[in-house]
Design an enzyme around this catalytic site. Structure first.
Site, PDB file in Angstrom:
ATOM      1  N   ASP A 130       0.829  -1.102  -0.162  1.00 26.77           N
ATOM      2  CA  ASP A 130      -0.076  -0.102   0.093  1.00 26.77           C
ATOM      3  C   ASP A 130       0.830   1.228   0.012  1.00 26.77           C
ATOM      4  OD1 ASP A 130      -2.130   1.913   0.626  1.00 26.77           O
ATOM      5  OD2 ASP A 130      -3.312   0.077   0.977  1.00 26.77           O
ATOM      6  N   HIS A 167      -3.720   2.471  -4.623  1.00 25.82           N
ATOM      7  CA  HIS A 167      -2.897   2.499  -3.332  1.00 25.82           C
ATOM      8  C   HIS A 167      -1.418   2.146  -3.857  1.00 25.82           C
ATOM      9  CE1 HIS A 167      -6.226   2.597  -0.361  1.00 25.82           C
ATOM     10  NE2 HIS A 167      -7.234   2.051  -1.235  1.00 25.82           N
ATOM     11  N   GLU A 205     -10.929   0.933  -4.491  1.00 18.11           N
ATOM     12  CA  GLU A 205     -10.686   2.486  -4.268  1.00 18.11           C
ATOM     13  C   GLU A 205     -10.037   3.264  -5.239  1.00 18.11           C
ATOM     14  OE1 GLU A 205     -11.644   3.230   0.257  1.00 18.11           O
ATOM     15  OE2 GLU A 205      -9.596   2.442   0.071  1.00 18.11           O
TER      16      GLU A 205
HETATM   17  C1  ACM Z   1     -10.976  -1.336   1.878  1.00 22.99           C
HETATM   18  O1  ACM Z   1     -11.080  -1.378   2.867  1.00 22.99           O
HETATM   19  N1  ACM Z   1     -10.399  -0.292   1.136  1.00 22.99           N
HETATM   20  C2  ACM Z   1     -10.901  -2.755   1.093  1.00 22.99           C
END
Ligand code: ACM
Length: 688
Positions: A193, A270, A326
């Protein structure tokens, strides 16, 4: 038996007699998750160093068991299944329900027999045995029982985010011990991440030479600060990663305890840490500019395939998690390479461009005999690849995935995100927000009633997730995990008709003590404060059931119960997302008029507000309360300013007027700060 031991056992029975408990009811309280069937008998088995263990196992299973036995708190010697012996037997057919993890455990005063069709089943029989065992003298006493047991779901998972804060290998092993003790069989590691790349990749050394190290150890400080990375050899660098050797060691350790480690490599979003090391993989080609991989660039696919190839080499897991959540996708809209890809592939929007990446990666994994697992956003843009969906945003995402024929692992935030507060936020270390007490995790049923039997079969499991933005230490990880992960374990394993909150709560209290005695740092369940006092009952007041006129609208994402919400007598709990708090983000934030239908004498008017800094929910900075007989001409009763304190991550305030007045219409206005903006949430306007 030594005199000492006889005395200890005698004292033990005296104790049971004294507190009026039978042996069985005491012991049965220990087992989490609760087994399918327990029948109690008379007497106890004495387990000591004299107890023999008889394991006619072969090959891999025999090797695993030898390692496992070495780790037990008591030395057992190998012997035949004669007097005072434990026998572990592999049988041909599954004991129950087609599950190779099913087992029977039979305890008589003379012998213990565990039967299963696999090593996993024997292992679970052994965990149940250890949970039943009470220390006594130099050994343990175990009640006479007959247990038949099998899991409800094949996949019972826990996810740990090791990117936002890095946790060492030995700590992961310690959690594997506890997870497997409660029959959780998947450990999903969120390895990559923005906050740090945590796995050595031989072909791309910069991922861990730069991407694993940052300017601040504490995520919150770093995220609110410069968000910069440093080289590993910089004395100021904070972070860490697992070498490939570490990963092999962890995978082996987990396998001995029948836990599969599932690696997650995040894409396409991410991924800021990747672009500091390899900026050419982002649309801008520069570090510190993008979070998403450039999908137009072939080099992106070469990189992802190379990384996944090393990952598959290290992790035997059938599932490889590719993230997928996201993605902002903004840069893709103007990136020439992404635009060209969309044109060449006939993709009509950036969701479909994400779908293209997911499909290609999925096909790569499938071609190597693996299955793709991803967060529910991978359904966007028309998922054609063979994939299993991890539903996190809400249950509906899981339901639509099932309806499109996909297998699903349920992990909805509302029930499964154990980064939320587990008790009244004012009593807890700072967390990301929300409120997820043990009781709510326990109440979760991963199979929604709306599914047919056939559809329900596509729900293969359930998982608790621990994101670690606000969790800088190993102790705090354990504090957030336990005992909530135990509730998840029972959700995942036990038959719904065997579940009972009261019974589980008693077992969880014991488990917390047990975990602490083993050196874990669980939440102290016996001191739980519980729900917000206002939320426990409905309140009676003059405005109850009266019409609310919205001079400014509430937001559609946080309607609570709609137009009736602010006068329904229902107060919200410790989180704005519980369906009782109404959210306002329009220019005027909260501006409502309540029609009491008649002119009434009024003595107080109040509303509650909350602040959750991390979610940009703030207290209002100005409140105006006014009253009117005709709904046109208002007299101001109250005009208050509130000073925002951004250091207070979570705060609840009641803002009221008190005095003597008369009127039919009440207007309540609450404005946000111009400087900070953000949401205003309230749950009820109480008029007395
Ligand atoms: C997440 O909580 N963005 C998978």
């Amino acid at each position: 038996m030594s005199i000492k031991k006889v005395k200890v056992i005698f004292r033990f029975f005296l104790y049971l007699w004294g507190v009026g408990l039978s042996v069985n009811s005491l012991y049965a309280q220990n087992v989490i998750p609760v087994p399918v069937k327990i029948e109690h008998g008379e007497g106890v088995f004495i387990l000591s160093e004299k107890t023999a263990i008889h394991m006619p196992l072969k090959g891999e299973e025999a090797r695993l068991w030898e390692n496992y036995l070495r780790a037990l708190p008591i030395r057992l010697h190998e012997g035949k299944g004669g007097g005072n012996a434990i026998t572990l037997l592999i049988v041909e057919d599954n004991i129950l329900s087609n599950s190779p993890e099913s087992y029977t455990l039979s305890v008589t005063p003379q012998r213990i027999l565990i039967r299963a069709s696999s090593g996993a089943g024997l292992f679970y029989g052994m965990q149940t045995l250890w949970q039943l065992a009470e220390p006594s003298g130099d050994g343990y006493v175990i009640p006479t029982v007959e247990i038949e047991d099998a899991p409800r779901f094949a996949y019972r998972g826990f996810m740990l985010d090791v990117s936002r804060h890095f946790f060492p290998k030995e700590f992961i092993k310690k959690q594997i011990d506890a997870l497997s003790f409660y029959k959780i069989n998947r450990l999903h590691l969120h390895l990559t991440d923005a906050a740090g790349w945590r796995i050595e990749i031989k072909k791309y050394p910069l991922l861990t030479e730069i991407g694993a190290w940052r300017t601040e150890a504490n995520w919150k400080k770093w995220w609110n600060g410069d968000r910069k990375y440093l080289r590993e050899d910089n004395p100021e660098a904070s972070g860490g990663y697992y070498t490939q050797e570490d990963i092999r060691e962890l995978v082996d350790y987990a396998r001995e305890r029948y836990v599969t480690i599932i690696p997650e490599i995040e894409m396409p979003a991410h991924s800021e840490e990747v672009f500091v090391a390899y900026p050419q993989l982002s649309c801008s080609g520069e570090p510190y500019k993008n979070a998403d991989f450039c999908v137009g660039n072939e080099e992106t696919f070469a990189f992802l395939e190379d990384v996944l190839s090393e990952v598959m080499e290290l992790f035997p897991s059938e599932y490889i998690h590719i993230g997928g959540d996201e993605a902002g996708k903004m840069a893709w809209k103007t990136c020439p390479k992404c635009q060209k890809r969309m044109k060449d592939e006939g993709l009509s929007n950036v969701d479909e461009l994400q779908g293209y990446l997911i499909r290609r990666v999925g096909e790569y994994l499938n071609a190597h005999g693996r299955k793709m697992l991803g967060w529910d956003e991978i359904l966007q843009g028309g998922l054609t690849a063979d994939a299993t969906i991890m539903a996190w945003r809400n249950e509906d995402e899981g339901i639509s995935a099932v309806k499109s024929g996909k297998q699903v692992i349920m992990a909805p935030g509302k029930y499964c995100y154990v980064d939320a507060y587990q008790d009244a936020p004012y009593s807890q270390p700072e967390a990301i927000g929300g409120y997820l007490p043990l009781r709510k995790v326990y109440a979760y049923n991963p199979v929604p009633d709306t599914l047919t039997e056939k559809q329900a079969e596509l729900i293969v499991g359930v998982q608790a997730n621990l994101w670690t933005e606000y969790i800088p230490t190993p102790e705090q990880v354990e504090y957030m995990m336990y005992p909530r992960v135990l509730a998840l374990a029972e959700v995942g394993w036990s038959a719904p008709e065997r579940k009972s909150w009261t019974d589980f709560h008693a077992r969880a209290l014991k488990a917390v003590d047990d975990l602490r005695s083993k050196g874990y740092h669980p939440f102290e369940l016996k001191n739980e404060i519980g729900s917000r006092p206002e939320a426990r009952d409905t309140s009676k007041h003059l405005a109850l059931g009266k019409r609310v006129i919205y001079n400014a609208p509430y937001h559609e994402a946080y309607p609570a119960k709609g137009d009736v919400s602010l006068t329904d007598g229902v107060h919200g709990d410790w989180t704005y997302s519980d369906g009782a708090w109404q959210g306002f983000i329009s220019k005027d934030r909260l501006d409502v008029t309540i029609d009491l239908e008649n002119v009434n004498p009024i003595h107080s008017i109040s509303a509650d507000f909350m602040q959750v800094v991390g979610a940009e929910v703030y207290l209002p900075v100005s409140i105006v309360i006014s009253i009117s007989d005709d709904g046109v001409h208002f007299t101001e009763l109250e005009n208050q300013s509130i000073t925002l304190d951004m250091e207070r991550a979570i705060r609840f305030e009641s803002v009221s007027w008190k005095g003597e007045a008369k009127g039919r219409y009440i207007r309540y206005q609450a404005r946000a700060s111009k400087e900070h903006g953000g949401w205003v949430f309230t749950d009820e306007i109480v008029v007395k």
